[in-house]
Structures are given as C-alpha cells and as structure tokens.
Write a protein that holds these residues in place. Structure first.
Motif, PDB file in Angstrom:
ATOM      1  N   PHE A  64      49.346 -22.036  55.995  1.00  0.00           N
ATOM      2  CA  PHE A  64      48.635 -21.078  55.153  1.00  0.00           C
ATOM      3  C   PHE A  64      49.242 -21.073  53.753  1.00  0.00           C
ATOM      4  N   ASN A  65      48.421 -20.677  52.802  1.00  0.00           N
ATOM      5  CA  ASN A  65      48.880 -20.595  51.421  1.00  0.00           C
ATOM      6  C   ASN A  65      49.917 -19.491  51.246  1.00  0.00           C
ATOM      7  N   GLN A  67      44.034 -15.470  52.346  1.00  0.00           N
ATOM      8  CA  GLN A  67      44.730 -16.281  53.322  1.00  0.00           C
ATOM      9  C   GLN A  67      43.832 -17.445  53.733  1.00  0.00           C
ATOM     10  N   TYR A  68      44.303 -18.656  53.531  1.00  0.00           N
ATOM     11  CA  TYR A  68      43.533 -19.829  53.912  1.00  0.00           C
ATOM     12  C   TYR A  68      44.483 -20.956  54.295  1.00  0.00           C
ATOM     13  N   VAL A  69      44.035 -21.830  55.165  1.00  0.00           N
ATOM     14  CA  VAL A  69      44.833 -22.978  55.596  1.00  0.00           C
ATOM     15  C   VAL A  69      44.615 -24.106  54.591  1.00  0.00           C
ATOM     16  N   PHE A  70      45.674 -24.481  53.864  1.00  0.00           N
ATOM     17  CA  PHE A  70      45.524 -25.534  52.863  1.00  0.00           C
ATOM     18  C   PHE A  70      45.878 -26.912  53.431  1.00  0.00           C
ATOM     19  N   ASP A  73      40.557 -25.018  54.772  1.00  0.00           N
ATOM     20  CA  ASP A  73      39.692 -23.894  54.413  1.00  0.00           C
ATOM     21  C   ASP A  73      39.367 -23.923  52.922  1.00  0.00           C
ATOM     22  N   ALA A  74      38.239 -23.347  52.571  1.00  0.00           N
ATOM     23  CA  ALA A  74      37.938 -23.088  51.164  1.00  0.00           C
ATOM     24  C   ALA A  74      38.897 -22.018  50.647  1.00  0.00           C
ATOM     25  N   SER A  75      39.055 -21.938  49.333  1.00  0.00           N
ATOM     26  CA  SER A  75      40.001 -20.974  48.768  1.00  0.00           C
ATOM     27  C   SER A  75      39.387 -20.249  47.584  1.00  0.00           C
ATOM     28  N   ALA A 118      37.845 -23.287  45.281  1.00  0.00           N
ATOM     29  CA  ALA A 118      37.764 -24.680  45.691  1.00  0.00           C
ATOM     30  C   ALA A 118      37.121 -24.758  47.063  1.00  0.00           C
ATOM     31  N   GLN A 119      36.152 -25.660  47.198  1.00  0.00           N
ATOM     32  CA  GLN A 119      35.529 -25.911  48.486  1.00  0.00           C
ATOM     33  C   GLN A 119      36.554 -26.550  49.427  1.00  0.00           C
TER      34      GLN A 119
END
Length: 846
Positions: free
Chosen positions: A832-833, A798-801, A764-766, A750-751
C-alpha cells in the motif's frame, strides 16, 4: 493537430490546477508568473503578474520554454516546497503525469523512473541500464541506487519527454530527468528550515552562501530528514517498515579568476537508512488452484507455460497470518527480523566554462561518483515463498523455516568526462561534444529463511497451532564477503561488470527566418561491457568452471555501436504560438542478467519517435497551453520473466531478461495548462494519455529434457493509460511589508497499472491530494520568517501500488514442463502507498 486540440478541450473546460507541471524559472517565478521577491524567498507570491518566460537548459543553452521545441515539464523549488517533496520518490504521487516513479520492493532508495512508457522493471542489476537518464547539474548518474537520497538545494527539475539520444546520450529512450541545483551567489545569504511531522518525523536544512573573496564564492548545504515506521514490526528490536533517516552535506565553490572564465567545483555526501514498504497478504488462493488437471483450474495458469497437470497441495494459512487486501496494516501480523538498509552516495564534480568569444563557449564537465548499498528486506514475512508446511516434524530443535530475508550489497564507482562547444555563428546555433563514461559495479545477494515455525500438537499428535521463533541464518564462513550484508550466507549470486562508453555528438539549429527554425543533430556511441558471474546458488564459478560450464555460463564481453539522429522543424506561428514537428531516436545498451545460472545476455533496444507539439500563450499572457502528441516504436524491447525457486534453505529470485521480437508500440498525448485569471491566483492542470502494446513473445521452457514454447503477453509496468494532475495557488497580501498568506492544493490521479512485465494483474488506481498553508515573509529584525502547515495524501487515500501474483500461481518449470507445482501457492501480496503525513515548518532567510 486535431487530435491534440481535442485532447486539450477537457482541460480548457475544467477548473483544475497543478503547480509542478509547468512551474519554474531561474528568475524566481512560479508558473511562469513574475516574482516580486528574490529567487530564494521562502514562499513566492503566485499569479501577481501575467505569465513570464520559463528558462530551461534542455538544449545545453538557456532558452525560453515556449520557444524550445521539446516537450518539457519543469518543477521549481517553490513547487517542491508546496508539495513537501523531500526526495525523488515524493514525485510518485503523479505531479508530472507522464513521469512515473516507483520504489524497488526491497528498499526505498532504489527507484524505477519512467517517462512515456519507458519503464524498466528491474534496473537494479549491475549489467542492466535505465531507460530514463538521471542528471544532476549535467552529470549522468549510472545507477538507480541511491536516487532517493535527500535533495540538495534544488533550483528546478526539468523533465524532458521523449528520446534524448543526441544531446544526452544512451539510456535516454523515454527522456531525461535533469536536476539543477542552486550555485554559489557570491553574496552572503543564510536560509534555514526546521519542521516536525507525524510518525515521529522531522526535517531540517541549512543553506549558507558566503561573500565572494579573491574570485571565490562558497556555498554549503546541509540536510536531514527522518520518519519512523508507518507499519510496526512486533519483533523486539526490529525497525518496522516505511522508515527512513536521510542526511547529507554538499559544498560548492565557484571560481571566477577572470572575466569569461567560471569554474564550479562541488562535493556531496549522502547517507540514507531506510526500510521498504510492508508487503501484505492481499488474498488467499485467489485463482482457486487445486491439484489435478490444469483445465480444472483455468485461472491457475502461469503465463508462458503449457502445464497439463497441477501437482502438490495448497497449504492452509499459517496460524496468525492475516489476509487484508482492503487497508494498509499498521502492525505486521508476524514479527520478523528487519534491519535498516543503508545507502551511501558521494561524488566530486567540476564544471569549467570559458567564453572564448560571443560565438563560442567551451565547457568541461568532470565527475567521479560512487554508491555503496546494503539491503536488508524482510517486508514479506510469511506472505512470500517459501510457504511453511506445518507438520509434527516442525519442532523446537528443528523449526520449519520461512520468512525470506533478502540481503544484498552493491558497490558502484563511475567517472565521466564531457567536453562541449556551444555558440552561434550567423543564423546557426550549434552544440558539439565528446563524452566518456567509465563504470565499475559489483553486487551480491542472499535470501535465507529468518523465522521458524514450531508446531503445536494435540494429544493425538495432530497439528493445532504454531509458535514462531527466530532461527540462525548466515552462520557459515564466506571470507570473500566479510563485512557485507551477505557475509556468512549461502550466496544466491555475485557478479561484477565494467562498462565504458564513448560518444561524439553535434546539433545545429538554422534560424532560416525569424519564424522558421530547422534543427538537425546526431550522436555516435560506442559502448563496451565486460561482466562476470562469480557465484550462483552458492557455487563459486571462479573455482568451479566445470559446474559453470554445465550451467551454460558465459562471461559478458560485448560492445555496441549506434548512431542516433534527430531532426526538428519549428515554426513561430505568431509571437505567442510556437509549433514543431520532431523526429528523434534513442537506444538502451544491452547487458546480462546476474539472476540466471548462465548469466544470460540480452541485446540493446532501439526507439524511433515522431512528435507534433504546440506551445501557446493567450489572454494577454495570463494563460499558457502546451500540447504534444507522439508515436514511439521500440525494437527488441527488454522484458523480464521472474520467479522464486526455494532450494537448500534459500529462495533464489531467478529473472531472465530477453529481447521481445517485433515492434513495441507506444502512443500518447500530453497537455499542460496554466492560467492566472486574476492577480495572486494561479490554476494549472496537466494530462497524459499513454497507450502501450508489446507483441506476444514465444517463451520456451526446457525441463527434464523436454521443451515447450508458448506465446506470452508482456506489459509495460507502472504506466497508467490516463493520468492527470491539477493545482491551485492563491496568495493574500497582509499589510505593506511583503507578508502574505499563501494557499496551495494539488490533486493527482492515475489509472491502474501493471507491476510486472509478465502478469496482466493490475495495481489500484490512485487519487492523491496534497496541501500547504503558509504565512510567508514575515519581517523579523532584518530577516524574513515563513511558517507553514503541510499535508501529503491529505485524505489518507489507500491503494496498492505494487501487486505481486507470483505467490498465487504455479511455480516456474524446474523438473517438468507438463506438471506445475502449486505447493507454494498462498496469495497475491502487495504494498500500500504511504499514509497521510502532515507537519509544521518554519523557515528563516537572512
């Protein structure tokens, strides 16, 4: 159609896969392939025959997905198992690209669910509605609270895309999520699963079907799911973050006294103890805010304001606070009190069906449901407003308060009754119905400080450090809230709303020829809401009407009437190619914001949608490609403006919901591909492109008797421009006993998206990969056993959702519209996720 074909070419050229997007059927198949084992098999062999029909009930009758002129994605029980989906939040990884699921910041049990760019930021308010209807066995769930409870024995989840205002009703602008559970079979069967996982995780479920007796068939389901915190809290006795413990039981009885008459009664009870994801401080003063002229700090500008001067001082970081925007923290920097939030759900459902004749079936759907939630959220600690000011005045006897503890209660009860007539007369298929919905919701909230800072001084009396201690909070007497999360607190808000909805609808499909089908339908809805704001900023409006009037308070007492038509023209180009053109409408009811001093009302929003679709089977029914392109225009979009105001030891979250003038544009293309090139191998892929644009909205602030109006841009949250998912399923037979070795892997992209209506800042993208390996259907003394190893977020992405910039920008206007305070500027904070989780499972089926 050229646009649709062009969008599909990358999918046809690639070798992707995705099991959830088009997998289902209630005949026990995966991805439309035939099943060689019963529907409740622990693991079904994929790709063993050419793709067969997928059965859905989106039109209130069982139809073939490929002949149904609606864009639908279906996730069946096998796909849920392969992805280790235990709750709706597990679908947040993007297995259905046009479906977006996000957890509420304060607790995991309240979910934001969106389809095709219809995603409300805050539907947690009692007088605010969702934009996507959630249904369990045809029963509408009025609140998004409790949605993350454990899923009972699910047969499939149908994701209906686009407005469903005719057959499903109000608040289905973006579509509907229809969860269908497995009914009693009337034959003895026992299925049980037990598993363990990292982070102290374990899960178990038992499903018992009893033989029919005297026309009665009984089925009982029991579920438990547990995970310890993935971010630990240094505070002794606290729970930590991303913890959950869910359990539930469901009992269903099917009564068939005579041929043609079926009565399904069920009762369910769920319990969900959980804590939110940890909110890390991602940066420090990223917009370079300094006091003085606003022009000297061009990036330190709050949307919708026209400050000329910035006042106050950006305070230094409190000692011990860690800035980390790169990775998920395993241990919080400062320990804070953190209790578990508790959600309790329960309900009774009765569905009566009577086949009067081959041309008519009468149905009655009756349900009573309730949700009780208590919220305890201290996930932000020192990273949220208020920012502690360390001075010599911060002493052991008077610690300086910080660490906003968000406490809340919600109680909801709903009753619904629906009557349907479904049948066919000659060339016409018809559905007609009457619907009644009655809901009562109350909520309250408090946000005390839970920690205190004691300054450490040097010999010259200068502050050189600090120690942190718990401070007493919620110690007053508030008899109205005894036994609740906010008991004893300064009450930020407390509200109550009663909603009633009446509807009549009908839909006719004329099968003009064997190939040409014309569907027309409409729904008339009357909605009425009455709401009151009992408290705001600890003022009891019921006993202080003068203060309430001075704040501009007006109780909510409004009603709305709508007629929502739809029309579809479908044509079977060939036995394997189905095309359609569709016009549909929907609306979301208005309400009032309990997060404002005046209980600010807002109106409903309406949507019109135009869609072209193509559904095809090819390669001797070993491949399936479904395409849809749509245009949606939404009028009077409900958008939110939010900020936190510290006052008198509490930190009130003020949120205004307004109707954006003009037309919000939503445009998109969706494609789903399933291919079974050889036996036992299935490849699936799906893609969603979504463009959204809300015209700039003039925002007016008034403070100190002065008003300013500034155009402000708003955004649709949690909606990526591009999203895709793919999966591969492969099985290898072992011997002649039906045992097989199964492999599943899925990847989901996902963008980046926005997390708030009013801020352009992106998350963030994931890219998330899940996998499962199973040794399936091992014969064992009259039963079959399956053992599996699974992993979610296999590569520990690891991404900030959720990224919140409200702490890095000036505060909203309170006393002046020209001077903006930066006294509480700290930095962006976010979530973070979930980290990589993995485990082992064993299932038995008798």
């Amino acid at each position: 159609m050229l646009l649709l074909a062009g969008a599909a070419m990358p999918l046809l050229m690639a070798a992707p896969a995705q099991a959830a997007e088009t997998t289902t059927t209630n005949t026990g198949t995966v991805g439309g392939t035939a099943a060689a084992v019963p529907a409740d098999s622990a693991d079904v062999t994929a790709g063993s025959q050419p793709l067969e029909e997928i059965v859905v009930t989106a039109t209130k009758r069982e139809t073939n997905l490929q002949k149904t002129p609606i864009a639908i994605s279906v996730v069946n029980s096998q796909a849920l198992k392969d992805r280790h989906v235990e709750s709706l939040y597990d679908l947040a990884d993007g297995g259905v690209p046009s479906l977006r699921v996000a957890t509420f910041e304060a607790r995991q049990s309240a979910l934001t669910v969106g389809i095709r760019g219809i995603v409300p930021l805050d539907a947690n308010q009692p007088a605010r509605e969702q934009g996507v209807g959630i249904y369990v066995d045809g029963i509408y769930l009025g609140r998004q609270h409790g949605l993350n409870a454990a899923l009972f024995d699910v047969d499939r989840i149908e994701v209906l895309k686009g407005p469903q205002g005719t057959l499903f009703g109000r608040n289905t602008e973006g579509g509907a999520l229809s969860i269908v559970t497995k009914a009693p079979s009337g034959q003895f069967a026992l299925r049980a699963t037990g598993g363990i996982a990292n982070y102290g995780g374990y899960n178990g479920d038992v499903h018992l079907d009893l033989p029919a007796f005297a026309g009665f068939a009984i089925k009982v389901d029991g579920i438990v799911q547990h995970q310890d915190a993935t971010t630990n809290d240094p505070e002794p006795g606290s729970t930590g973050w991303n913890f959950y413990n869910r359990r539930g039981v469901r009992a269903a009885v099917r009564w068939t006294p005579v041929h043609g008459l079926t009565d399904d009664f069920s009762y369910d009870n769920g319990y969900d103890a959980n804590t939110p994801f940890y909110s890390q401080l991602l940066n420090f003063n990223p917009n370079s805010c300094v006091a003085g002229s606003q022009s000297a700090s061009p990036n330190c500008s709050l949307p919708g304001t026209a400050y000329t001067t910035l006042t106050g001082t950006v305070k230094p970081l409190p000692p011990g606070v860690i800035v980390n925007g790169d990775s998920r923290m395993k241990v919080a920097d400062i320990g804070v009190p953190q209790r578990k939030s508790i959600d309790k759900t329960h309900g009774f459902t009765n569905i009566l069906k009577y086949t009067v004749s081959p041309a008519l079936e009468l149905r009655s759907l009756t349900a009573w449901r309730g949700v009780d939630a208590t919220q305890w959220d201290n996930s932000g600690g020192a990273h949220r407003v208020p920012v502690v000011t360390l001075t010599a005045a911060c002493t052991a006897t008077a610690p300086c308060g910080f660490s906003r503890y968000s406490l809340a209660d919600l109680h909801q009860r709903q009753f619904s009754q629906e009557l349907q007539a479904v049948g066919s007369i000659g060339i016409v298929d018809y559905v007609a119905g009457l619907y009644y919905f009655n809901e009562h919701v109350s909520d309250d909230a408090a946000t005390p400080n839970s920690k205190g800072a004691i300054a450490t001084l040097n010999g010259a009396g200068q502050v050189v450090g600090a120690t942190y201690v718990d401070i007493p909070f919620c110690t007053a007497s508030t008899p109205a809230f005894v036994g609740e999360a906010v008991n004893g607190c300064s009450i930020d808000r407390a509200s109550e709303v009663k909603s009633k909805s009446y509807a009549a609808y009908g839909q006719l499909t004329a099968n003009v020829t064997d190939a040409l089908h014309l569907t027309v339908g409409g729904r008339y809805t009357h909605d009425k809401k009455k709401g009151v704001l009992h408290y705001f900023r600890n003022v009891n409006y019921d006993t202080n009407p003068t203060v309430a009037a001075a704040n501009g308070y007006q109780p909510l007492d409004q009603s709305w009437n709508r007629f929502n038509p739809m029309m579809t023209l479908a044509y079977d180009v060939s036995p394997a190619v189905h095309a359609y053109a569709k016009y549909s409408t929907g609306y979301r009811a208005g309400g009032a914001s309990s997060r404002t001093a005046n209980y600010q009302a807002f109106g409903p929003e309406d949507i019109k949608a135009y869609e072209l679709g193509l559904k095809t089977d090819f390669f001797q029914h070993r491949a399936r490609l479904n395409l849809a392109g749509y245009i949606m225009d939404r009028k009077n979009s409900q958008v939110d403006i939010s900020f936190i105001q510290p006052a008198a030891g509490s930190n009130v979250n003020v949120l205004r919901t307004i109707n954006a003038p003009g037309i919000t544009k939503i445009r998109g293309v969706e494609a789903d591909l399933t291919v079974s090139p050889v036996d036992r191998l299935q490849l699936t892929a799906s893609y969603a492109y979504t463009y959204t644009d809300i015209p700039a909205v003039p925002i007016t602030y008034t403070a100190g008797g002065v008003s300013t109006t500034v155009p402000q841009k708003f955004y649709i949250v949690f909606t990526p421009r591009n999203a895709a998912s793919g999966a591969i399923d492969y099985s290898i037979p072992l011997g002649g006993s039906g045992t097989s070795l199964r492999f599943h892997a899925d990847a989901n992209y996902a963008q980046s998206t926005q997390a708030f209506d009013q801020f352009a800042l992106h998350n963030d993208a994931s890219f998330i990969v899940n996998g499962r390996v199973s040794l399936a259907d091992i014969p064992l003394r009259g039963s079959t056993v399956t053992v599996s190893a699974w992993a979610r977020n296999l590569f520990d992405e690891q991404y900030v959702f959720r990224r919140d910039p409200s702490n890095s920008l000036p505060a909203g206007p309170t006393t002046s519209v020209v001077n903006g305070s930066i006294a509480n500027v700290l930095g962006d904070y976010g979530n973070f996720n979930a980290p990589r989780t993995f485990g082992l499972e064993a299932s038995i089926r008798l």
